[in-house]
Design an enzyme around this catalytic site. Structure first.
Site, short mmCIF file in Angstrom:
data_model
loop_
_atom_site.label_atom_id
_atom_site.label_comp_id
_atom_site.label_asym_id
_atom_site.label_seq_id
_atom_site.Cartn_x
_atom_site.Cartn_y
_atom_site.Cartn_z
N ASP A 47 3.67 -11.67 -9.25
CA ASP A 47 4.23 -11.15 -8.00
C ASP A 47 3.99 -12.14 -6.86
O ASP A 47 2.88 -12.32 -6.40
CB ASP A 47 3.56 -9.81 -7.65
CG ASP A 47 4.16 -9.21 -6.39
OD1 ASP A 47 5.17 -8.48 -6.53
OD2 ASP A 47 3.66 -9.48 -5.28
N TYR A 52 4.29 -16.12 0.89
CA TYR A 52 3.01 -16.55 0.30
C TYR A 52 2.95 -18.07 0.19
O TYR A 52 1.90 -18.65 -0.10
CB TYR A 52 2.77 -15.93 -1.09
CG TYR A 52 2.78 -14.41 -1.13
CD1 TYR A 52 2.73 -13.65 0.03
CD2 TYR A 52 2.83 -13.74 -2.35
CE1 TYR A 52 2.76 -12.27 -0.02
CE2 TYR A 52 2.85 -12.35 -2.40
CZ TYR A 52 2.82 -11.63 -1.24
OH TYR A 52 2.85 -10.25 -1.29
N LYS A 77 10.19 -11.96 -2.80
CA LYS A 77 10.59 -11.04 -1.72
C LYS A 77 11.22 -11.79 -0.56
O LYS A 77 10.81 -12.91 -0.25
CB LYS A 77 9.34 -10.28 -1.20
CG LYS A 77 8.45 -9.76 -2.31
CD LYS A 77 7.23 -9.00 -1.79
CE LYS A 77 6.26 -8.69 -2.92
NZ LYS A 77 5.24 -9.72 -3.15
N HIS A 110 10.81 -7.33 1.69
CA HIS A 110 9.35 -7.32 1.87
C HIS A 110 8.89 -6.23 2.85
O HIS A 110 7.83 -5.63 2.68
CB HIS A 110 8.89 -8.70 2.38
CG HIS A 110 7.49 -9.05 2.02
ND1 HIS A 110 7.09 -10.31 1.69
CD2 HIS A 110 6.36 -8.29 1.94
CE1 HIS A 110 5.80 -10.32 1.43
NE2 HIS A 110 5.33 -9.11 1.57
#
Ligand code: NDP
Length: 275
Positions: A47, A52, A77, A110
């Protein structure tokens, strides 16, 4: 090696019930190695998210050949600044490019950005229709966000990724039940409370009763609710031990006990008041 149970999504694809979360892992070879280790240990689900900032490392691990790409479930996302139809399509292509993959298994909104999220969902429906992602879903959607989406969508989201652990479950029960009624799988993020509750005495007691650790109790609670759990760890011994949750079962009394530990504990952001 543990075999990881699969959960059926509403479009007949499946998602492994545990995945490796990679938030706060850097875009470098150490992350690549951690993910390769996870794949060797049995994980088949990673994930990530654009925000990120580690999609390149994730892609390298997925493409490393440790496990065939087709056997790995990859989620990413669309970030808040990339909402809107055209921008979301562009963001998806950039994500795919960084991951160096031909398709995603799951692409999520997200966060329910006000005003723009409806157009963004249309973009995800296009990507889904074109086969560029095998499933689409949302994250941080509370009941009012889901109500809105369900009234306009052509494709019902396959999952809703929200914070879920015993210390927030009481205040997320309504949205979980709404997901279940609509055949949307709840994916539990921060299932370990970001580590803050791992020494809670009542959890320690339960862990010793089942000869497990508190992390394994929290993850087992999630999978027994039929949530997908996505714990994050960069430490190989922890990545491995977090998978050891399919060889025991919490009894009904202990599940009920955990269900009632609510402290409204949102360890990160809380979408409850997002309009
Ligand atoms: P988690 O609840 O997974 O907790 C991670 C923390 O627990 C880290 O500090 C980790 O440290 C520690 N930890 C992991 N395993 C063990 C273990 N066996 N023993 C002791 N400590 C352990 O937090 P996250 O917030 O990272 O959530 C997991 C994933 O969910 C994210 O990585 C991300 O993929 C997703 N997420 C999604 C959000 C969204 O808005 N959609 C928001 C937040 C998370 P260490 O690495 O040192 O082991």
């Amino acid at each position: 090696m543990s075999r990881i149970p699969l959960i059926k999504l509403n479009n007949e694809t499946t998602i492994p019930s545990i995945g490796l979360g990679v938030y706060q892992m850097p875009d470098n070879s150490s992350t690549e190695k951690s993910i390769e280790f996870a794949l060797k240990s049995g994980y088949r689900h990673i994930d990530t998210a654009m925000i990120y900032n580690n999609e390149r490392a994730v892609g390298k691990a997925v493409n490393s050949g440790v496990v065939p790409r087709k056997q790995i479930f990859v989620t990413s996302k669309v970030w808040n600044t990339d909402h809107g139809y055209d921008q979301a399509i562009k963001a998806f292509n950039a994500t795919l490019n960084r991951l160096n993959l031909e398709y995603l298994d799951l692409y999520l909104i997200h966060w329910p950005v006000m005003g723009k999220r409806k157009e963004t969902w249309k973009a995800l429906e296009t990507l889904y229709d074109e086969g560029k992602c095998k499933a689409i879903g949302v994250s941080n959607y509370m009941t009012h966000h889901l109500d809105e989406l369900l009234s306009l969508c052509k494709v019902v989201p396959a999952v809703n990724q929200i914070e879920l652990h015993p210390f927030i479950y009481g205040s997320r029960k309504q949205v979980v039940e709404m997901c279940e009624r609509n055949n949307i799988v709840p994916v539990a993020y921060s299932p370990l409370t970001k580590g803050v509750k791992l020494k809670e005495p009542s959890l320690v007691k339960l862990a010793s009763k089942y000869k497990k650790n508190t992390v394994q109790i929290l993850l087992r609670w999630g999978v027994q609710h039929n949530f997908v759990v996505i714990p994050k760890s960069s430490v190989t011994s922890r990545i491995a031990e977090n998978l050891q949750i399919f060889d025991f079962e919490l009894n009904t009394d202990d599940m009920n006990y955990l269900d009632n530990m609510n402290e409204d504990l949102a360890t990160g952001w809380d979408p409850s008041d997002a309009k």
